[in-house]
Enzyme design. Structure first.
Site, PDB file in Angstrom:
ATOM      1  N   HIS A 122       0.775  -1.134  -0.040  1.00 63.19           N
ATOM      2  CA  HIS A 122      -0.067  -0.122   0.081  1.00 63.19           C
ATOM      3  C   HIS A 122       0.844   1.426  -0.030  1.00 63.19           C
ATOM      4  O   HIS A 122       1.924   1.255   0.466  1.00 63.19           O
ATOM      5  CB  HIS A 122      -0.765  -0.072   1.378  1.00 63.19           C
ATOM      6  CG  HIS A 122      -1.809   0.958   1.588  1.00 63.19           C
ATOM      7  ND1 HIS A 122      -1.597   2.410   1.808  1.00 63.19           N
ATOM      8  CD2 HIS A 122      -3.379   0.706   1.112  1.00 63.19           C
ATOM      9  CE1 HIS A 122      -2.714   2.921   1.940  1.00 63.19           C
ATOM     10  NE2 HIS A 122      -3.750   1.951   1.645  1.00 63.19           N
ATOM     11  N   GLN A 202      -4.323  -5.263   6.928  1.00 62.38           N
ATOM     12  CA  GLN A 202      -5.570  -6.272   6.192  1.00 62.38           C
ATOM     13  C   GLN A 202      -5.487  -7.683   6.874  1.00 62.38           C
ATOM     14  O   GLN A 202      -6.195  -8.747   6.486  1.00 62.38           O
ATOM     15  CB  GLN A 202      -5.118  -6.431   4.617  1.00 62.38           C
ATOM     16  CG  GLN A 202      -5.348  -5.191   3.861  1.00 62.38           C
ATOM     17  CD  GLN A 202      -6.808  -4.752   3.788  1.00 62.38           C
ATOM     18  OE1 GLN A 202      -7.761  -5.394   4.313  1.00 62.38           O
ATOM     19  NE2 GLN A 202      -7.094  -3.350   3.449  1.00 62.38           N
ATOM     20  N   LYS A 225     -10.677  -1.135  10.391  1.00 61.93           N
ATOM     21  CA  LYS A 225     -10.631  -2.651   9.576  1.00 61.93           C
ATOM     22  C   LYS A 225     -11.241  -3.608  10.378  1.00 61.93           C
ATOM     23  O   LYS A 225     -11.103  -4.868  10.016  1.00 61.93           O
ATOM     24  CB  LYS A 225      -9.523  -2.896   8.887  1.00 61.93           C
ATOM     25  CG  LYS A 225      -8.890  -1.635   8.028  1.00 61.93           C
ATOM     26  CD  LYS A 225      -8.127  -1.829   6.911  1.00 61.93           C
ATOM     27  CE  LYS A 225      -7.461  -0.679   6.254  1.00 61.93           C
ATOM     28  NZ  LYS A 225      -7.934  -0.229   5.251  1.00 61.93           N
ATOM     29  N   CYS A 363      -4.919   2.486  -3.714  1.00 63.23           N
ATOM     30  CA  CYS A 363      -3.534   2.997  -3.282  1.00 63.23           C
ATOM     31  C   CYS A 363      -2.396   1.985  -3.161  1.00 63.23           C
ATOM     32  O   CYS A 363      -1.603   1.687  -2.543  1.00 63.23           O
ATOM     33  CB  CYS A 363      -3.694   3.142  -1.551  1.00 63.23           C
ATOM     34  SG  CYS A 363      -5.009   4.437  -1.379  1.00 63.23           S
TER      35      CYS A 363
HETATM   36  N1  PMP Z   1      -1.667  -0.703   4.640  1.00 66.39           N
HETATM   37  C1  PMP Z   1      -2.520  -1.446   4.162  1.00 66.39           C
HETATM   38  C2  PMP Z   1      -2.173  -2.876   3.656  1.00 66.39           C
HETATM   39  C3  PMP Z   1      -4.019  -1.100   4.091  1.00 66.39           C
HETATM   40  O1  PMP Z   1      -4.755  -1.731   3.278  1.00 66.39           O
HETATM   41  C4  PMP Z   1      -4.367   0.344   4.547  1.00 66.39           C
HETATM   42  C5  PMP Z   1      -5.706   0.796   4.490  1.00 66.39           C
HETATM   43  N2  PMP Z   1      -6.279   0.750   2.961  1.00 66.39           N
HETATM   44  C6  PMP Z   1      -3.348   0.976   5.167  1.00 66.39           C
HETATM   45  C7  PMP Z   1      -2.078   0.599   5.116  1.00 66.39           C
HETATM   46  C8  PMP Z   1      -3.553   2.471   5.581  1.00 66.39           C
HETATM   47  O2  PMP Z   1      -4.590   2.421   6.880  1.00 66.39           O
HETATM   48  P1  PMP Z   1      -4.871   3.560   7.421  1.00 66.39           P
HETATM   49  O3  PMP Z   1      -5.639   4.202   6.466  1.00 66.39           O
HETATM   50  O4  PMP Z   1      -5.900   2.968   8.409  1.00 66.39           O
HETATM   51  O5  PMP Z   1      -3.780   4.208   8.007  1.00 66.39           O
END
Ligand code: PMP
Length: 405
Positions: A122, A202, A225, A363
């Site tokens: 991500h 995740q 999540k 992302c």
């Molecule tokens: N890492 C991963 C693998 C994610 O899926 C996400 C959220 N989509 C994030 C980081 C970022 O998490 P947050 O927006 O809660 O900071």
């Protein structure tokens, strides 16, 4: 307790919602999970009954709020099996946690040092390290993906060396659902004295994680999540490492002594918790974990594995549908395209049928570049979903496809 999805769904008021005149079908659980009534109630209970700033007041309300906040820290420690309670730092989420670590190492990394990130990340687990490398003149190396989207472990073994100081990767890819071989990567990295940060954003919702058994150096997850509220999460770090790294946010709560000449920091975890935190959110995070534990993580995993298998079979029946990251070792995510269509158009039509999916890059642009595609449609499953919903999804995709061709 019996794992009865029909009953479990009663705990989630949002599932009664209609979207475009259709019953909501929520397949965007990887972006944010839905919230059970007990979590929602815990937030209103806090504001109705003991809203107060923590760690500061001698009055009863402040003591009550502080106790509930610290109790939540204990729940996270126990659930993830951290050795010490102070190894759990409350943050605004995974992104914040990763930035604490990347900034914390600014003084400890320099020219000639290398850090390794996986190709399956991500943006939250790429950009902070790029910023860090730029500031420290250290080098960022990337574990490549094979043609199916899995990490190429052979290449990782070639990349890692005595120069490697830090290794970062997610446990489960948000874009593809692939489960990474983190045990092996941690063990190999440690044999070169490199530290490892695992992004559990995740994975934490799908299976129970034992931090001591993993022997990981840093770990992070986000409450939203895990059936909890948005804007709260935690960073775990081994005590001696958290004691060693510098905080990057200064302010109230994180100090021990302040004069205009010099400030000494508070002990961990407070050193990293500057300012007033998301108190109701932290408490509700604890309630969310209690809720998920009452369902049982093993039950959740088994049910979600069945859902994934069923959904994968159903989607594969659709002509022209290509699944990315269709490997054995994965959980709860199906990322796909239909030839001749754009993911955004499919997602918009599915919304007309009340079906919520995510479209685009998720992302994770480097993963899309790897497959040479602009994006995918992502169906992300959770224990609140049913097999009937998957049947409706299949029908809706077939209709979308015929409308677009
Ligand atoms: N890492 C991963 C693998 C994610 O899926 C996400 C959220 N989509 C994030 C980081 C970022 O998490 P947050 O927006 O809660 O900071």
């Amino acid at each position: 307790m019996k794992f009865d999805v029909k009953n479990i769904r009663e705990d989630f008021p949002i599932l009664k919602k209609q979207i475009n005149g259709k019953q909501l079908i929520y397949f965007d659980n990887a972006a944010t999970s839905q919230t059970p009534t007990c979590v929602i109630n815990s937030i209103s209970d806090y504001y109705n009954n003991y809203n107060s700033n923590i760690h500061r007041g001698v009055h009863s309300l402040s003591e009550e709020a502080t106790e509930a906040y610290e109790k939540a820290r204990g729940k996270i420690q126990i659930h993830f099996n951290a050795k010490h309670k102070e190894e759990i730092i409350f943050t605004s989420g995974t992104t914040h946690s990763i930035n604490i670590v990347s900034n914390g190492f600014l003084n400890l990394i320099g020219e000639g040092d290398e850090i390794i990130v996986s190709g399956l990340e991500h943006h939250s687990n790429i950009v902070p390290w790029q910023m860090m490398c730029k500031k420290t003149n250290s080098k960022l190396k990337v574990i490549p993906l094979d043609k199916n989207g899995e990490l190429d472990l052979k290449e990782f073994k070639n990349l890692v060396s005595k120069k490697t100081k830090l290794v970062f990767l997610n446990h489960v890819s948000n874009a593809l659902g692939i489960i990474n071989p983190i045990e092996e990567i941690i063990q190999i990295s440690h044999s070169y004295n490199a530290l490892v940060l695992i992004d559990g954003a995740q994975s934490a919702a799908h299976f129970k994680i034992d931090l001591q058994k993993l022997n990981v150096d840093f770990f992070t997850a986000s409450a939203h999540k895990l059936c909890g509220p948005t804007g709260v999460g935690f960073l775990y770090g081994k005590k001696e490492l958290l004691e060693k790294i510098e905080p990057f946010m200064g302010g109230g709560e994180m100090i021990s002594d302040v004069t205009f000449e010099k400030t000494t920091y508070a002990e961990i975890p407070h050193k990293f918790e500057a300012g007033t935190p998301n108190i109701s959110g932290v408490i509700a995070f604890g309630v969310a974990l209690d809720y998920m534990n009452s369902l049982g993580f093993e039950n959740i995993r088994q049910y979600e594995d069945k859902l994934l298998k069923y959904a994968t079979e159903k989607l594969k029946e659709i002509d022209g549908l290509i699944i990315y990251g269709d490997v054995k070792n994965k959980t709860s995510v199906i990322s796909f395209n239909i030839s001749g269509t754009h993911s955004y158009d499919i997602g918009s039509i599915l919304d007309k049928y009340g079906v919520a999916v995510r479209t685009g890059q998720h992302c994770a642009q480097p993963i899309m570049d790897h497959f040479d595609i602009p994006g995918t449609v992502r169906v992300s499953l959770s224990f609140i979903n049913t097999f009937e919903e998957i049947d409706i999804l299949q029908e809706a995709i077939i209709k979308a496809k015929s409308m677009l061709s």
